[in-house]
Design a protein around this motif. Structure first.
Motif, PDB file in Angstrom:
ATOM      1  N   GLU A   1       0.879  -1.408  -0.063  1.00  0.00           N
ATOM      2  CA  GLU A   1      -0.056  -0.063  -0.003  1.00  0.00           C
ATOM      3  C   GLU A   1       0.811   1.178   0.016  1.00  0.00           C
ATOM      4  OE1 GLU A   1      -3.778   1.932   2.571  1.00  0.00           O
ATOM      5  OE2 GLU A   1      -3.123   0.089   3.172  1.00  0.00           O
ATOM      6  N   ALA A   2       0.663   2.148  -1.068  1.00  0.00           N
ATOM      7  CA  ALA A   2       1.491   3.217  -1.206  1.00  0.00           C
ATOM      8  C   ALA A   2       0.642   4.389  -1.774  1.00  0.00           C
ATOM      9  CB  ALA A   2       2.931   3.040  -1.709  1.00  0.00           C
ATOM     10  N   ALA A   3       1.066   5.549  -1.557  1.00  0.00           N
ATOM     11  CA  ALA A   3       0.344   6.534  -2.438  1.00  0.00           C
ATOM     12  C   ALA A   3       1.220   7.689  -2.348  1.00  0.00           C
ATOM     13  CB  ALA A   3      -1.014   7.166  -1.691  1.00  0.00           C
ATOM     14  N   GLY A   4       1.263   8.299  -3.859  1.00  0.00           N
ATOM     15  CA  GLY A   4       1.879   9.374  -4.023  1.00  0.00           C
ATOM     16  C   GLY A   4       1.220  10.442  -4.561  1.00  0.00           C
ATOM     17  N   ASP A   5       1.291  11.793  -4.066  1.00  0.00           N
ATOM     18  CA  ASP A   5       0.711  12.829  -4.795  1.00  0.00           C
ATOM     19  C   ASP A   5       1.361  14.140  -4.643  1.00  0.00           C
ATOM     20  OD1 ASP A   5      -0.958  14.657  -2.791  1.00  0.00           O
ATOM     21  OD2 ASP A   5      -1.004  12.634  -2.209  1.00  0.00           O
ATOM     22  N   SER A   6       1.095  15.163  -5.554  1.00  0.00           N
ATOM     23  CA  SER A   6       1.869  16.297  -5.691  1.00  0.00           C
ATOM     24  C   SER A   6       1.120  17.257  -6.623  1.00  0.00           C
ATOM     25  CB  SER A   6       3.296  16.169  -6.357  1.00  0.00           C
ATOM     26  OG  SER A   6       3.270  15.641  -7.450  1.00  0.00           O
ATOM     27  N   ASP A   7       0.989  18.440  -6.006  1.00  0.00           N
ATOM     28  CA  ASP A   7       0.387  19.575  -6.825  1.00  0.00           C
ATOM     29  C   ASP A   7       0.955  20.658  -6.831  1.00  0.00           C
ATOM     30  OD1 ASP A   7      -1.191  21.595  -4.838  1.00  0.00           O
ATOM     31  OD2 ASP A   7      -1.072  19.798  -3.836  1.00  0.00           O
ATOM     32  N   VAL A   8       1.257  21.480  -7.557  1.00  0.00           N
ATOM     33  CA  VAL A   8       1.804  23.002  -7.684  1.00  0.00           C
ATOM     34  C   VAL A   8       0.712  24.114  -8.335  1.00  0.00           C
ATOM     35  CG1 VAL A   8       2.966  22.192  -9.758  1.00  0.00           C
ATOM     36  CG2 VAL A   8       3.765  24.202  -8.202  1.00  0.00           C
ATOM     37  N   GLY A   9       1.004  25.335  -7.931  1.00  0.00           N
ATOM     38  CA  GLY A   9      -0.011  26.131  -8.577  1.00  0.00           C
ATOM     39  C   GLY A   9       0.812  27.375  -8.716  1.00  0.00           C
ATOM     40  N   THR A  10       0.069  28.320  -9.581  1.00  0.00           N
ATOM     41  CA  THR A  10       0.878  29.630  -9.636  1.00  0.00           C
ATOM     42  C   THR A  10      -0.472  30.603  -9.862  1.00  0.00           C
ATOM     43  OG1 THR A  10       2.925  29.308 -10.648  1.00  0.00           O
ATOM     44  CG2 THR A  10       2.131  31.486 -11.197  1.00  0.00           C
ATOM     45  N   SER A  11      -0.700  31.699  -9.205  1.00  0.00           N
ATOM     46  CA  SER A  11      -1.770  32.514  -9.454  1.00  0.00           C
ATOM     47  C   SER A  11      -1.545  33.865  -9.111  1.00  0.00           C
ATOM     48  CB  SER A  11      -2.917  32.362  -8.301  1.00  0.00           C
ATOM     49  OG  SER A  11      -2.339  32.620  -6.955  1.00  0.00           O
ATOM     50  N   THR A  12      -2.184  34.695 -10.203  1.00  0.00           N
ATOM     51  CA  THR A  12      -2.008  36.099 -10.178  1.00  0.00           C
ATOM     52  C   THR A  12      -3.292  36.909  -9.925  1.00  0.00           C
ATOM     53  OG1 THR A  12      -0.052  36.128 -11.825  1.00  0.00           O
ATOM     54  CG2 THR A  12      -1.129  38.073 -11.692  1.00  0.00           C
ATOM     55  N   SER A  13      -3.220  37.894  -9.095  1.00  0.00           N
ATOM     56  CA  SER A  13      -4.589  38.362  -9.015  1.00  0.00           C
ATOM     57  C   SER A  13      -4.343  39.991  -8.615  1.00  0.00           C
ATOM     58  CB  SER A  13      -5.245  37.729  -7.695  1.00  0.00           C
ATOM     59  OG  SER A  13      -6.517  38.719  -7.528  1.00  0.00           O
ATOM     60  N   PHE A  14      -5.029  40.925  -9.375  1.00  0.00           N
ATOM     61  CA  PHE A  14      -4.795  42.405  -9.375  1.00  0.00           C
ATOM     62  C   PHE A  14      -6.050  42.947  -9.408  1.00  0.00           C
ATOM     63  CE2 PHE A  14      -3.418  41.355 -13.545  1.00  0.00           C
ATOM     64  CZ  PHE A  14      -3.759  42.265 -14.203  1.00  0.00           C
ATOM     65  N   ASN A  15      -6.056  44.188  -8.863  1.00  0.00           N
ATOM     66  CA  ASN A  15      -7.198  45.275  -9.161  1.00  0.00           C
ATOM     67  C   ASN A  15      -6.652  46.187 -10.074  1.00  0.00           C
ATOM     68  OD1 ASN A  15      -8.787  43.755  -7.165  1.00  0.00           O
ATOM     69  ND2 ASN A  15      -8.171  44.839  -5.631  1.00  0.00           N
ATOM     70  N   PHE A  16      -7.398  46.929 -10.932  1.00  0.00           N
ATOM     71  CA  PHE A  16      -7.158  47.902 -11.932  1.00  0.00           C
ATOM     72  C   PHE A  16      -8.145  48.545 -12.312  1.00  0.00           C
ATOM     73  CE2 PHE A  16      -8.518  44.515 -14.892  1.00  0.00           C
ATOM     74  CZ  PHE A  16      -8.869  44.979 -15.863  1.00  0.00           C
ATOM     75  N   THR A  17      -7.868  49.921 -12.658  1.00  0.00           N
ATOM     76  CA  THR A  17      -8.548  50.805 -13.059  1.00  0.00           C
ATOM     77  C   THR A  17      -7.918  51.404 -14.533  1.00  0.00           C
ATOM     78  OG1 THR A  17      -9.768  51.329 -11.117  1.00  0.00           O
ATOM     79  CG2 THR A  17     -10.010  53.011 -12.909  1.00  0.00           C
TER      80      THR A  17
ATOM     81  N   ARG B   1      -3.548  15.655 -13.938  1.00  0.00           N
ATOM     82  CA  ARG B   1      -4.409  16.741 -14.516  1.00  0.00           C
ATOM     83  C   ARG B   1      -3.922  17.986 -14.322  1.00  0.00           C
ATOM     84  NH1 ARG B   1      -7.848  15.433  -9.854  1.00  0.00           N
ATOM     85  NH2 ARG B   1      -7.808  17.341  -8.285  1.00  0.00           N
ATOM     86  N   LEU B   2      -4.504  18.931 -15.294  1.00  0.00           N
ATOM     87  CA  LEU B   2      -3.725  20.417 -15.371  1.00  0.00           C
ATOM     88  C   LEU B   2      -5.055  21.440 -15.500  1.00  0.00           C
ATOM     89  CD1 LEU B   2      -3.760  21.171 -18.543  1.00  0.00           C
ATOM     90  CD2 LEU B   2      -1.614  20.015 -18.345  1.00  0.00           C
ATOM     91  N   SER B   3      -4.876  22.724 -15.310  1.00  0.00           N
ATOM     92  CA  SER B   3      -5.822  23.624 -15.662  1.00  0.00           C
ATOM     93  C   SER B   3      -5.307  25.005 -15.543  1.00  0.00           C
ATOM     94  CB  SER B   3      -6.873  23.661 -14.457  1.00  0.00           C
ATOM     95  OG  SER B   3      -6.512  24.076 -13.099  1.00  0.00           O
ATOM     96  N   TRP B   4      -5.980  25.720 -16.127  1.00  0.00           N
ATOM     97  CA  TRP B   4      -5.516  27.172 -16.526  1.00  0.00           C
ATOM     98  C   TRP B   4      -6.642  28.176 -16.722  1.00  0.00           C
ATOM     99  CZ3 TRP B   4      -6.112  31.385 -19.511  1.00  0.00           C
ATOM    100  CH2 TRP B   4      -5.261  32.576 -19.369  1.00  0.00           C
ATOM    101  N   THR B   5      -7.014  29.068 -15.940  1.00  0.00           N
ATOM    102  CA  THR B   5      -8.165  29.737 -16.269  1.00  0.00           C
ATOM    103  C   THR B   5      -7.803  31.524 -15.752  1.00  0.00           C
ATOM    104  OG1 THR B   5      -8.878  29.695 -13.708  1.00  0.00           O
ATOM    105  CG2 THR B   5      -9.601  27.958 -15.048  1.00  0.00           C
TER     106      THR B   5
ATOM    107  N   THR C   1      -8.015  37.702 -12.330  1.00  0.00           N
ATOM    108  CA  THR C   1      -7.357  36.747 -11.584  1.00  0.00           C
ATOM    109  C   THR C   1      -6.899  35.461 -12.526  1.00  0.00           C
ATOM    110  OG1 THR C   1      -8.751  37.013  -9.535  1.00  0.00           O
ATOM    111  CG2 THR C   1      -7.712  34.931  -9.890  1.00  0.00           C
ATOM    112  N   ILE C   2      -5.721  34.929 -12.434  1.00  0.00           N
ATOM    113  CA  ILE C   2      -5.310  33.765 -13.355  1.00  0.00           C
ATOM    114  C   ILE C   2      -4.852  32.642 -12.411  1.00  0.00           C
ATOM    115  CG2 ILE C   2      -3.765  33.037 -15.054  1.00  0.00           C
ATOM    116  CD1 ILE C   2      -3.284  36.157 -15.676  1.00  0.00           C
ATOM    117  N   ASN C   3      -5.370  31.434 -12.785  1.00  0.00           N
ATOM    118  CA  ASN C   3      -4.824  30.218 -11.989  1.00  0.00           C
ATOM    119  C   ASN C   3      -4.349  29.159 -12.718  1.00  0.00           C
ATOM    120  OD1 ASN C   3      -5.771  30.990  -9.107  1.00  0.00           O
ATOM    121  ND2 ASN C   3      -7.660  31.098  -9.990  1.00  0.00           N
ATOM    122  N   GLN C   4      -3.439  28.862 -12.236  1.00  0.00           N
ATOM    123  CA  GLN C   4      -2.260  27.722 -12.980  1.00  0.00           C
ATOM    124  C   GLN C   4      -2.314  26.492 -12.119  1.00  0.00           C
ATOM    125  OE1 GLN C   4       0.604  28.857 -15.720  1.00  0.00           O
ATOM    126  NE2 GLN C   4       1.530  26.794 -15.535  1.00  0.00           N
ATOM    127  N   THR C   5      -2.706  25.279 -12.438  1.00  0.00           N
ATOM    128  CA  THR C   5      -2.600  24.422 -11.524  1.00  0.00           C
ATOM    129  C   THR C   5      -2.263  23.159 -12.274  1.00  0.00           C
ATOM    130  OG1 THR C   5      -3.935  25.308  -9.933  1.00  0.00           O
ATOM    131  CG2 THR C   5      -3.147  23.022  -9.566  1.00  0.00           C
TER     132      THR C   5
END
Length: 313
Positions: A158-174, A208-212, A273-277
């Motif tokens: 019995e073994a399990a390995g998992d990993s995740d990593v993410g980069t996000s950018t969030s800013f307010n602008f006018t 899996r991966l995601s970018w929004t 907001t940008i999310n990359q995972t």
């Protein structure tokens, strides 16, 4: 009736039991996910990059994290947060648990060669980001954001390995002038999942991966723009299990992406907001059901022992 020699019965019993033990199921699981976003820019309708001076208000953060685990051991980097106007970007140290140690050098986003064999038993994650989405001073626009996650199991039990990593950018602008905003970048996604077909094992691998990217009107709380290209989201999700063994790979190469926002009003405040995972998970559990071949051999061993006991009576 000719009797079977005692020595032969002993050897049959021992051989049967040993072969049954040797026939214990073996299963491997492996998953990797790598996403590289390059030359990401925010552009005017004319095609020129936005400058920080085009905004009457601009404030935000680039954030990143990385976590790797194997069984109950977790290696997590302290999250990094860098102001978008600070001139620095997050580069989280790679995280790993298991062997080999480390599976990849820092900021190496090259995928492993496809198994079998799997490259080890480990959880691994890494992240790096450089550049800016807009021109700041003399620094031209262009972001490169790289994330990877790997999980590899080359052990029985019995073994399990998992990993995740993410980069996000969030800013307010006018904006100083009302207009649309064009998003343009290149994306290189890669996901791979492998599970062997060892009987008596519950094995699965998921990558899996995601970018929004979203833009919200802060005055109304309404979402005014959402961009989630399928090539960087649902199409990149792959998996394999012991009931569906083998390897699945998503490797479309480098693709160019662009999208145009609705009209953004002058003086209104927006949140971008940008999310990359990326995420990889591998799991295998021993199931207490011997293989048919093992059962037959084990039965041979028991038969030998039974005959030996009867002879002694």
């Amino acid at each position: 009736m000719k009797l079977v020699p005692t020595s032969l019965l002993k050897n049959a019993a021992i051989a049967g039991l040993c072969l049954a033990a040797m026939s214990a199921a073996r299963a491997d699981a492996f998953a990797q996910a790598v996403l590289v976003i390059d030359n990401f820019r925010l552009l005017h309708s004319s095609g020129t990059a936005f400058k920080s001076t085009d905004f009457t208000m601009l404030d935000g953060t680039n954030s990143a994290h990385a976590t790797a685990s194997l069984n109950d051991v977790v290696s997590a980097a302290k999250p990094q947060n860098r102001g978008i106007l600070s001139g620095t970007t997050p580069d989280v140290a790679h995280q790993f648990v298991g062997f080999p140690n480390a599976p990849r050098a820092e900021n190496n986003f090259t995928a492993f060669s496809g198994p079998p064999p799997v490259p080890g038993t480990f959880g691994y994650a890494d992240q790096n980001m450089t550049g800016s989405a807009m021109t700041i001073g003399t620094k031209l626009a262009g972001v490169r954001a790289e994330t990877r996650a790997d999980a590899s199991l080359a052990t029985d039990g019995e073994a399990a390995g998992d990993s995740d990593v993410g980069t996000s950018t969030s800013f307010n602008f006018t904006l100083g002038v009302g207009e649309t905003m064009t998003i343009a970048f290149d994306g290189t996604p890669f996901t791979q999942a492998y599970a062997s077909s060892g009987a008596g094992m519950d094995t699965n691998a998921i990558a899996r991966l995601s970018w929004t990217m979203n833009i919200m009107d802060m005055s109304t709380g309404q979402l005014v723009f959402a961009y989630q290209p399928g090539e960087l989201n649902s199409k990149g999700n792959v998996s394999r299990t012991d009931s569906f063994p083998g390897m699945s790979t998503y490797n479309p190469g480098t693709m160019s992406f662009s999208a145009v926002t609705p009209w953004l009003n002058k003086f209104d405040t927006y949140q971008l907001t940008i999310n990359q995972t990326t995420l990889a998970n591998a799991l295998q559990n021993t199931v207490a059901v011997p293989e048919p071949g093992s059962l037959a051999i084990f039965g041979l061993g028991l038969l030998g022992m039974s005959l030996l006991a009867r002879r002694r009576k």
